[in-house]
Structure formats: structure tokens, C-alpha cells
Design a protein around this motif. Sequence first.
Motif, short mmCIF file in Angstrom:
data_model
loop_
_atom_site.label_atom_id
_atom_site.label_comp_id
_atom_site.label_asym_id
_atom_site.label_seq_id
_atom_site.Cartn_x
_atom_site.Cartn_y
_atom_site.Cartn_z
N SER A 163 -20.82 4.67 0.70
CA SER A 163 -21.38 4.55 1.95
C SER A 163 -21.03 3.25 2.80
N LEU A 164 -20.46 2.51 1.78
CA LEU A 164 -20.09 1.15 2.60
C LEU A 164 -18.87 1.33 3.45
N SER A 165 -19.15 0.51 4.69
CA SER A 165 -18.20 0.51 5.62
C SER A 165 -16.92 -0.41 5.43
N ASP A 369 0.58 7.25 1.12
CA ASP A 369 0.15 5.92 0.52
C ASP A 369 0.42 5.75 -0.79
N ALA A 370 0.45 7.04 -1.61
CA ALA A 370 0.80 6.78 -3.06
C ALA A 370 2.51 6.82 -3.45
N ARG A 371 3.10 6.61 -2.45
CA ARG A 371 4.62 6.49 -2.51
C ARG A 371 5.11 5.76 -3.91
N GLY A 372 4.63 4.80 -4.06
CA GLY A 372 4.88 3.68 -5.17
C GLY A 372 4.59 4.15 -6.44
N LEU A 373 3.29 4.80 -6.49
CA LEU A 373 2.53 5.49 -7.57
C LEU A 373 3.53 6.67 -8.00
N LYS A 374 3.93 7.30 -7.11
CA LYS A 374 4.58 8.60 -7.50
C LYS A 374 6.16 8.32 -7.95
N PHE A 375 6.56 7.23 -7.47
CA PHE A 375 7.97 6.68 -8.15
C PHE A 375 7.79 6.47 -9.32
N LEU A 376 6.52 5.53 -9.60
CA LEU A 376 6.66 5.00 -11.18
C LEU A 376 6.34 6.09 -11.78
N ARG A 377 5.38 7.12 -11.54
CA ARG A 377 5.04 8.13 -12.24
C ARG A 377 6.47 8.96 -12.78
N ASP A 378 7.25 9.50 -11.80
CA ASP A 378 8.39 10.09 -11.92
C ASP A 378 9.45 9.27 -12.77
N ARG A 379 9.40 8.11 -12.71
CA ARG A 379 10.59 7.43 -13.47
C ARG A 379 10.03 7.02 -14.98
N LEU A 380 8.61 6.87 -14.94
CA LEU A 380 8.16 6.43 -16.34
C LEU A 380 7.57 7.56 -17.27
N GLY A 381 7.59 8.81 -16.50
CA GLY A 381 7.13 9.99 -17.59
C GLY A 381 5.81 9.95 -17.94
N ASP A 382 5.75 9.95 -19.27
CA ASP A 382 4.42 10.01 -20.20
C ASP A 382 3.97 8.63 -20.34
N ARG A 383 5.01 7.45 -20.07
CA ARG A 383 4.26 6.20 -20.15
C ARG A 383 3.37 5.90 -18.72
N PHE A 384 3.44 6.75 -17.64
CA PHE A 384 2.53 6.50 -16.75
C PHE A 384 1.35 7.19 -16.94
N HIS A 385 0.12 6.47 -17.36
CA HIS A 385 -1.16 6.75 -17.67
C HIS A 385 -1.82 7.51 -16.50
N ALA A 386 -1.80 6.49 -15.48
CA ALA A 386 -2.77 7.11 -14.24
C ALA A 386 -2.39 6.17 -13.11
N GLY A 387 -2.61 6.76 -11.91
CA GLY A 387 -2.50 5.88 -10.50
C GLY A 387 -3.67 6.02 -9.68
N ILE A 388 -4.03 4.81 -9.00
CA ILE A 388 -4.97 5.17 -8.11
C ILE A 388 -5.03 4.19 -6.74
N VAL A 389 -5.21 4.87 -5.85
CA VAL A 389 -5.11 4.35 -4.50
C VAL A 389 -6.52 3.75 -3.99
N LEU A 390 -6.92 2.72 -4.04
CA LEU A 390 -8.10 2.12 -3.57
C LEU A 390 -8.38 1.80 -2.09
N TYR A 391 -9.17 2.42 -1.36
CA TYR A 391 -9.28 2.47 0.14
C TYR A 391 -10.73 2.23 0.54
N THR A 392 -11.12 2.00 1.78
CA THR A 392 -12.37 1.69 2.16
C THR A 392 -12.89 2.81 2.86
N GLY A 393 -12.47 3.95 2.41
CA GLY A 393 -13.36 5.27 2.69
C GLY A 393 -14.32 5.76 1.75
N PRO A 394 -14.94 7.14 2.01
CA PRO A 394 -16.19 7.12 1.39
C PRO A 394 -15.85 8.12 -0.10
#
Length: 420
Positions: A163-165, A369-394
Motif C-alpha cells: 500500500s506504499l505510494s 520493462d523486462a526487455r533486458g531480463l528477457k534478453f539475458l534469459r534467452d541468451r543464458l538459458g538454464d543459467r538464468f535463474h530468475a528475473g524481477i522488475v521492482l516498481y512502486t506499484g501494489p
Amino acid sequence: MRLALTRHVVRDARSVLDTLLMDEPAVLLEGPRGSGKSTLIREIADTRSAKVIDLDDDAVLSVIREDPFTALQSEGLVVIDEFQRAPSVLSVVKRVVDRTGEPGRFLLAGSVGARLLPTGSETLTGRVHRLYLPPLAVAEVLEGGERLLPALLGSEPPVVTSSLSRADYFDLIVAGGYPAALRRATPNLRSRWFASYLSSVAERDLPQLSDVRHPGALARLYRLVAQQTSGILSRSAVAEQLAMGRTATSAYLDLLQHVYLITELPGWTIGVSAKEGRRPKVHVTDTGLAAAAIGMDAGRLASGGMAGAFMESFVLAEISKQLSTVDEPLTLAHFRDRSGVEVDLLVERADGRVIGIEVKTATSVNEADARGLKFLRDRLGDRFHAGIVLYTGPLTGRLGERIWASPVSALWGGDHEVGE
């Protein structure tokens, strides 16, 4: 809304230190002056009936300099605060550790990095376990739930709501993590403490440890870094702005790192062989101190051009503070491809798997907004464990395979009460 500290805070590092002292003969707690090292080591000393030697006390310092071996004699744990003021204690620690190897013999605390330690500190190489204690994390102040980094290392990020703004987050950013500042009742009192702190480090602490001929330049240099936090710093441009030589400017930038006011986040590329050549980003380690140094309150920071940079440095600081709670070696870096694809923060595990973190100040995000994370995921394959976009929404939501969006408050387990 403000972050106020009105109670004793249990540090995440407390349990880590207790465990280390069961296994290691000597532990060195490092971190910036005022981060809470003295409070923490005294808590541990009280529970273990340890002998405490405070080298910030000039009378104690005089005795130690005359005869360190006799003064440090004890059957149990010996706690030495601000040990860098008396380099001779290191040879005593070495002798005892080499002779007995008994765990839990010494707990040292110091406010300078390894390269600024006095001559003789190298004698502890391989004999002391180093642990970094940063200023307080928001998770510690708010008594948060599950920390984000351990959760990401386990599997998927926790599903949290907030609920943080957006404005609330910038209140947290300008509050920083220094306990003494957080105990100040008003923003003005806090700003006054920050100004005093920066002057103390620049004019009192650093000249004791290095040949600082222009202490005023250190404060000006810190302000320049604060204005460019989370960016790739041009040392030549900074030297020109300060009207100093590049060599002196580089030396002073190193000094600011060694007292933990700034940090360099190395560049990372796909493929181990190319890692070393990438330019680092420079971040302030405490966004509250940095905001005060450049005269920014929460409102001005949130509405100005530095909002994203400060949010990125804030997230890096909070993730860095969670490293000590994880029992595995991790490496932090940023990613920028030649084509311009970027990821703000990467966490690399020893087995080569990677977690990517993007930071946004917006209250809503989408797959773009996840363009860079998707790029890494597609290039790294199984080495890409997880990606997260932190934002100020709820809300927490999925943006793609192994990629999520989550509120910034996921860093400390989601919604928590913040003092009004």
C-alpha cells in the motif's frame, strides 16, 4: 510519512556473528562509522562475558599502544572496537590464533576497508573471517518478513502486496540507514546530522589513515558522486570539476570506497572471459546521506531527474545488506550489452546461475520493462535463474517465463507499518 527509529533493532548479522564465533578464532566486523558495529559487538560481549577494549577511548588507546599483549590477555572472547587505531593489536591476535586456533577468541570492529588498514594487517590474512555491517536495512527497521534475496535464491519471488505510494518510497530513500540519523525526530535534524557526519569522516577520520591534503575536496567529491549515483563515472571529468589532478582524484575516490561511502558495481558480460573489461557503475552506499549532501528532500528527489538513479542505488544497498544472511558466495554486477540492453543488478551464484533485477520508479510496468531480463534469459538459458522488475506499484505479477514484477517493498517482505 517518515521512517522513525524508536526502539532497539535486532540486526540480521547478529545470528551470523554468533555462528561464526562458534567456528572461527577471529572475526572482523567492517563497515562505515556509525553503522551500528559498536552496539552489535557490545551485545555479543554482554552475552559472552567478554573483555571489551574500546580504542575510541584515548586512555584505553594509550595503554594498548604501550603494552598490547598484556592488555589483550583473556581466557574468553576479547572484543576490540576501532582496532585500526592501534595496529599493534593485530600481531597479538595473530600470535594467539596461531598458537591455539581456538574458536571465539577475538571479535574486532573497524571503520576502514582492507587497503586502508595499517601496516601489519596482512598478518591476519587467512586467520580472520571478515563480515561487512552496513547501515540499517529497511527490513530491519520495519521488522520485515522474508527477505527478497534469499527468496529469489530459493525459487520464485514471494507474492506480496504493497500500500506504499511512490512518495512513501522516496521518504525511505532520503531517510537512509544510519541509526543515529533515524533517531532524529525531524528531517531538519536528520539533515544536520548527515552534514556533521560527512565533515567528520572527511576532516577527522580519513586524515588519520592517509595523506589527505585537501579534506574539503573529499566532501565536494562525494557530492559529485551523489549527483551521478548509479552511473558510470568519468574520473577525468570529475577531476576537471574539482580542479584537481586525475591521480589525486582517483586516490580520493578510492578513499571514499575504503570508508564505505561509495561502492563500485562491476560490469558483467555473457561469457567469463570478457568480464574484466567492463566499466563499473558507482553508487552511494547510503541514499539518505547522499540526498542530504546535495540538498534534496523526498519531494524534490521524487519529481526530479535523479529519481531513477537514487531508487537504483537504494535497491542495490538493500540487496547488499541481505548478502550476510545468505550462506553461499554471491557476486553482484550490472549488465550492459554493446547494443544498449541493460539490467540494473545481477546476482551471480558460484555455479554460474544468474538472477537479474531491474528497478523502476513507475507505479505500473509491462513486458517492455523486462526487455533486458528477457534478453539475458534467452541468451543464458538454464543459467538464468530468475528475473524481477521492482516498481512502486501494489502487486506482484508475472511478466514472462521466470520473470516477475513486484513492489519494491518485496525487499522486506511486503506491506509493513511505517511511522507517521
